[in-house]
Design a protein around this motif. Structure first.
Motif, mmCIF file in Angstrom:
data_model
loop_
_atom_site.group_PDB
_atom_site.id
_atom_site.type_symbol
_atom_site.label_atom_id
_atom_site.label_comp_id
_atom_site.label_asym_id
_atom_site.label_seq_id
_atom_site.Cartn_x
_atom_site.Cartn_y
_atom_site.Cartn_z
ATOM 1 N N UNK A 60 0.830 -1.212 0.000
ATOM 2 C CA UNK A 60 0.000 0.000 0.000
ATOM 3 C C UNK A 60 0.861 1.258 0.000
ATOM 4 N N UNK A 61 1.892 1.254 0.846
ATOM 5 C CA UNK A 61 2.748 2.439 0.913
ATOM 6 C C UNK A 61 3.502 2.640 -0.400
ATOM 7 N N UNK A 62 3.991 1.539 -0.966
ATOM 8 C CA UNK A 62 4.700 1.639 -2.237
ATOM 9 C C UNK A 62 3.799 2.218 -3.321
ATOM 10 N N UNK A 63 2.565 1.755 -3.368
ATOM 11 C CA UNK A 63 1.639 2.217 -4.403
ATOM 12 C C UNK A 63 1.256 3.679 -4.206
ATOM 13 N N UNK A 64 1.066 4.078 -2.946
ATOM 14 C CA UNK A 64 0.744 5.482 -2.680
ATOM 15 C C UNK A 64 1.890 6.395 -3.104
#
Length: 248
Positions: A15-19
């Motif tokens: 999730x953090x990578x995608x954000x």
């Protein structure tokens, strides 16, 4: 407050990578119009400078032409005075004509120097106009390149954004209940900064030490937030190896 359900650390990392990926892609997409506006402004500034320089050159040429006309007129008057000198009827008239001619020649000498100086200034101004014209052409060429680059990048970035958004939505669908609510609340408030990794016992978002008990909860997959900055915490993949063998 009821205990929140567990969540996979891999999910939080994804999730953090995608954000962050989406934030970068959107920023790059927004940069296209910004670069175009900057290039347009640069070209406009060069165009205005060139227009002012050309106007100044025109004014200088008009002023120089007026001085040359004045010089020709003065030379005509000197010829007329010279003719009168030849027919002077008295010494007094003769001397008066001589004095007038001397004064006129002095005035013409000054005028000739002014004309030479004006021509030199015109030459310098013509060089300035040529340089500004070159700068304008360079700025216009740069503007065309920026527009072409932005036009080529936009569809690629939009496609990448669409793929990342789809992957993000799919990953977010794994979250349920209170975990999903806490996560969405953080995203609404902080966007891409809603999550942070724990690196060597420190929150990577605010660089403050994370208490040991919170690190332990994160290692167990229990959603936990940094007490300083409020980010949802997770472990880096290389640190997850230290996760306890059993969930408490």
């Amino acid at each position: 407050m009821p205990e929140t359900s567990a969540v996979s650390l891999d999910v939080l990392r994804t999730l953090h990578r995608l954000h962050r990926q989406l934030a970068d892609l959107r920023h790059r997409l927004e940069q296209g119009p910004r670069r175009i506006r900057a290039a347009e402004q640069a070209a406009s500034i060069r165009s205005d400078e060139l227009a002012r320089a050309r106007d100044e050159l025109k004014r200088m040429k008009v002023a120089a032409d007026q001085k040359e006309l004045q010089l020709k007129s003065n030379e005509g008057k000197l010829k007329e005075l010279d003719r009168k000198l030849m027919t002077a009827s008295s010494n007094r008239e003769y001397q008066a004509l001589k004095d007038q001619m001397a004064a006129d020649r002095m005035a013409n000498s000054v005028l000739e120097e002014e004309i030479l100086d004006a021509l030199s200034q015109i030459e310098n101004q013509e060089k300035r106009v040529a340089e500004l014209d070159r700068q304008l052409q360079t700025a216009q060429q740069r503007l065309g390149e920026v527009k072409a680059q932005a036009a080529a990048e936009a569809p690629v970035l939009q496609a990448d954004i669409a793929r990342a958004e789809a992957e993000l939505a799919q990953t977010e669908s794994v979250l349920t209940g209170d975990v999903a609510e806490l996560y969405q609340r953080g995203v609404r408030q902080k966007g891409e900064d809603a999550l942070a990794a724990i690196e060597n016992g420190v929150c990577s978002g605010c660089h403050q030490v994370v208490p040991v008990q919170i690190v332990s909860q994160v290692m167990l997959g229990r959603p936990s937030f940094c007490k300083t900055c409020g980010r949802l915490l997770y472990l880096r993949e290389e640190d997850e190896r230290r996760r306890p063998a059993k969930d408490e």
